[in-house]
Design an enzyme around this catalytic site. Structure first.
Site, PDB file in Angstrom:
ATOM      1  N   LYS A  71      21.291  18.266  93.293  1.00 33.72           N
ATOM      2  CA  LYS A  71      20.668  18.709  94.539  1.00 33.72           C
ATOM      3  C   LYS A  71      20.021  20.089  94.444  1.00 33.72           C
ATOM      4  CE  LYS A  71      23.384  16.043  97.878  1.00 33.72           C
ATOM      5  NZ  LYS A  71      24.183  16.133  99.122  1.00 33.72           N
ATOM      6  N   ASP A 107      20.707  16.389 104.862  1.00 33.20           N
ATOM      7  CA  ASP A 107      22.163  16.476 105.026  1.00 33.20           C
ATOM      8  C   ASP A 107      22.524  17.326 106.232  1.00 33.20           C
ATOM      9  OD1 ASP A 107      22.969  14.870 102.901  1.00 33.20           O
ATOM     10  OD2 ASP A 107      23.007  16.529 101.476  1.00 33.20           O
ATOM     11  N   GLY A 134      26.260  21.907  96.343  1.00 36.65           N
ATOM     12  CA  GLY A 134      25.094  21.549  97.133  1.00 36.65           C
ATOM     13  C   GLY A 134      25.424  21.046  98.523  1.00 36.65           C
ATOM     14  N   LYS A 160      32.456  32.007  92.908  1.00 38.44           N
ATOM     15  CA  LYS A 160      31.386  31.143  93.408  1.00 38.44           C
ATOM     16  C   LYS A 160      31.397  31.098  94.933  1.00 38.44           C
ATOM     17  CE  LYS A 160      29.360  26.565  92.609  1.00 38.44           C
ATOM     18  NZ  LYS A 160      29.534  25.231  91.950  1.00 38.44           N
TER      19      LYS A 160
END
Length: 285
Positions: A71, A107, A134, A160
């Site tokens: 993605k 989404d 994603g 992250k």
């Protein structure tokens, strides 16, 4: 508008054994009067994405859906990206107009519409997102658009999670943590909604689930898993056992698929047909 023209569509990702998109779209195409529209699966491992993007143009595919793990990576190979997808940093729908590939993210549309169907108002809520990939980015942007009060990202990789929180900090109050950390456990105790955006528990690895103590959630918190196959993940089973309301990814899949269908064809699909197909495949009532 009915058409006998042949057009080809598909989904790219890895793995794709779980996807129900082909059956959902094919049923919608047929009902909308597009009997010669085809939809195929294209399993694509990391490192082969550029070849496939060239293939979309070479084979003149009208459009593709994009799923894990491509993605974000696919964006650099596209000719244009719409505003939502650019902010999210992830694309799940690509439309091919005569060789020009444009990326979209439906989404976020599907996620917000699914919350509305569940009568959950995200404004001013305390939201917790599991995962920093994603899918998490789309959920995060949706919550920011609806002015969630505070959003916490919990992930296996704390760095992250923190990086993603910092990236979106201009849009809302967001923090990032290791999902095993004590401070993350404290956050769970005030959550109004907990959303799993990781693939943990997705078919065929149905015995997996995020390592999160659902017992810490306050009464009435909504537990949401964006996974739709299986319809009830181990994560949701545990939440139901503890008495929490739950929501799986089927409605989000349907409603993002509705928007992708519109981008592909210019038409609005019969959502009831799409829902019926998914329920049949997932063996749910």
């Amino acid at each position: 508008m009915a058409s006998n023209e042949i057009k080809n569509f598909g989904i790219i990702g890895w793995p794709l054994g779980h996807t129900l998109s082909p059956k959902m779209y094919l049923a919608a195409f047929k009902t909308a009067g597009f009997p010669n529209y085809n939809y195929s699966t294209f399993p694509v491992q990391k490192g082969r994405l550029l070849l496939v993007v060239d293939g979309i143009k070479g084979l003149d595919l009208r459009g593709v859906n994009v799923t894990i793990p491509h993605k974000t990576a696919i964006m650099r190979h596209l000719d244009a990206v719409d505003a939502d997808a650019r902010i999210i940093g992830a694309v799940n729908t690509v439309v091919n107009d005569g060789g020009m590939l444009t990326g979209y993210n439906t989404d976020v549309t599907g996620f917000l519409a699914s919350l509305a169907e569940a009568n959950f108002m995200p404004e001013d809520c305390n939201a917790v997102i599991l995962g920093a990939g994603g899918a998490a980015r789309a959920i995060l942007w949706g919550l920011c658009k609806r002015k969630a009060g505070y959003i916490t990202i919990g992930a296996r990789n704390a760095e992250k999670a923190q990086k993603l929180a910092e990236e979106f900090s201009q849009y809302g109050n967001i923090g990032g943590h290791d999902w095993n950390a004590e401070e993350f456990k404290e956050v769970l105790q005030t959550a109004d909604i907990l959303i799993n955006t990781t693939p943990l528990g997705m078919y065929p690895n149905v015995d997996e689930m995020p390592p999160v103590s659902l017992e810490l959630l306050p009464e009435g918190a909504l537990v949401y898993d964006v996974i739709y196959n299986p319809a009830k993940t181990k994560f949701l089973e545990k939440a139901e056992e503890l008495g929490f309301p739950t929501l799986n990814g089927m409605t989000m899949l349907l409603l993002q698929g509705k928007e992708s269908f519109r981008l592909f064809t210019g038409e609005i699909p019969d959502i009831d047909i799409m829902r019926r197909v998914l329920k049949q495949e997932l063996k749910v009532k």
